[in-house]
Scaffold this motif. Structure first.
Motif, short mmCIF file in Angstrom:
data_model
loop_
_atom_site.label_atom_id
_atom_site.label_comp_id
_atom_site.label_asym_id
_atom_site.label_seq_id
_atom_site.Cartn_x
_atom_site.Cartn_y
_atom_site.Cartn_z
N ALA A 2 0.97 -1.29 0.01
CA ALA A 2 0.02 0.19 -0.07
C ALA A 2 0.83 1.23 -0.17
O ALA A 2 1.87 1.14 0.79
N GLU A 3 0.21 2.24 -0.67
CA GLU A 3 1.19 3.48 -0.68
C GLU A 3 1.15 4.30 0.46
O GLU A 3 -0.04 4.42 1.45
N LEU A 4 1.98 4.92 1.05
CA LEU A 4 2.23 5.66 1.99
C LEU A 4 1.46 6.71 1.96
O LEU A 4 1.62 7.63 1.12
N PRO A 5 0.65 6.97 3.32
CA PRO A 5 -0.20 8.34 3.11
C PRO A 5 0.55 9.68 3.27
O PRO A 5 1.27 9.59 4.08
N GLU A 123 -3.48 2.65 7.77
CA GLU A 123 -2.50 3.92 7.24
C GLU A 123 -1.34 4.30 8.38
O GLU A 123 -0.47 4.45 8.46
N GLN A 130 7.56 3.85 8.71
CA GLN A 130 8.24 4.90 8.06
C GLN A 130 8.33 6.01 9.22
O GLN A 130 7.76 7.07 9.38
N ALA A 147 5.73 11.86 -1.58
CA ALA A 147 4.25 11.31 -1.41
C ALA A 147 3.50 11.91 -2.69
O ALA A 147 2.32 11.95 -2.64
N GLY A 148 4.23 12.49 -3.83
CA GLY A 148 3.61 12.98 -4.99
C GLY A 148 2.77 14.24 -4.53
O GLY A 148 3.29 14.96 -3.89
#
Length: 169
Positions: A2-5, A123, A130, A147-148
């Motif tokens: 899953a992507e890190l929020p 999340e 991290q 994070a984009g």
């Protein structure tokens, strides 16, 4: 995996104001105030005008505006306040009005405002894996993972308003 929020986001309206302010003031930074004179609001300063402590925590680096040579707009919070808020995604928004006189948007007739959304259990698990970047880490050259984009159209996109009892949605 899953992507890190993102620990912090900014609304499109706040990002637009931030971009205009960068054009006037150069590189900027945020520090989430913990109370005192300006309540609990995000304070925007020329980068370096607020001294970051070793225990302060970097929530995000906004990639907005960049009219100036900078790595983005860092968003800081004090270490003790981070411990209270670490389960919450900070969303910086802007509303009409006048906040504290210390923040650079004060003469604009607008003020930055913090909104929040509790992270889900998943999340929180990802974020626990991290560790956040502290002021001491940043001084040594550590930067958070990208994070984009951190821009959301409206605050409600990140912080949905819960439906009341009997509401249909």
């Amino acid at each position: 995996m899953a992507e890190l929020p993102a620990r912090a986001l900014i609304t499109r309206a706040a990002a637009d104001l931030l971009e205009r302010l960068q054009g006037r003031h150069g590189a900027l930074m945020f520090h989430q105030s913990g109370g005192c004179c300006d309540g609990s609001s995000p304070m925007c300063y020329p980068d370096g005008d607020f001294i970051i402590g070793d225990r302060d925590v970097l929530l995000a680096v906004f990639d907005v505006g960049l009219h100036v040579q900078s790595e983005g707009v860092p968003v800081w919070i004090s270490g003790p306040q981070f411990e209270a808020w670490k389960h919450t995604q900070l969303v910086i928004d802007v509303v009409p009005g006048r906040g504290g006189g210390f923040s650079v948007e004060a003469p604009e007739g607008m003020r930055f405002l913090s909104r929040g959304r509790a992270f889900t259990e998943e999340e929180n698990r990802l974020l626990d894996e991290q560790p956040p970047v502290t002021g001491a880490d940043y001084e040594k050259g550590t930067r958070p993972p990208s994070a984009g984009t951190h821009i959301v159209a409206e605050a409600v996109d990140a912080c949905p308003i819960p439906l009341g009892r009997g509401s249909k949605g």
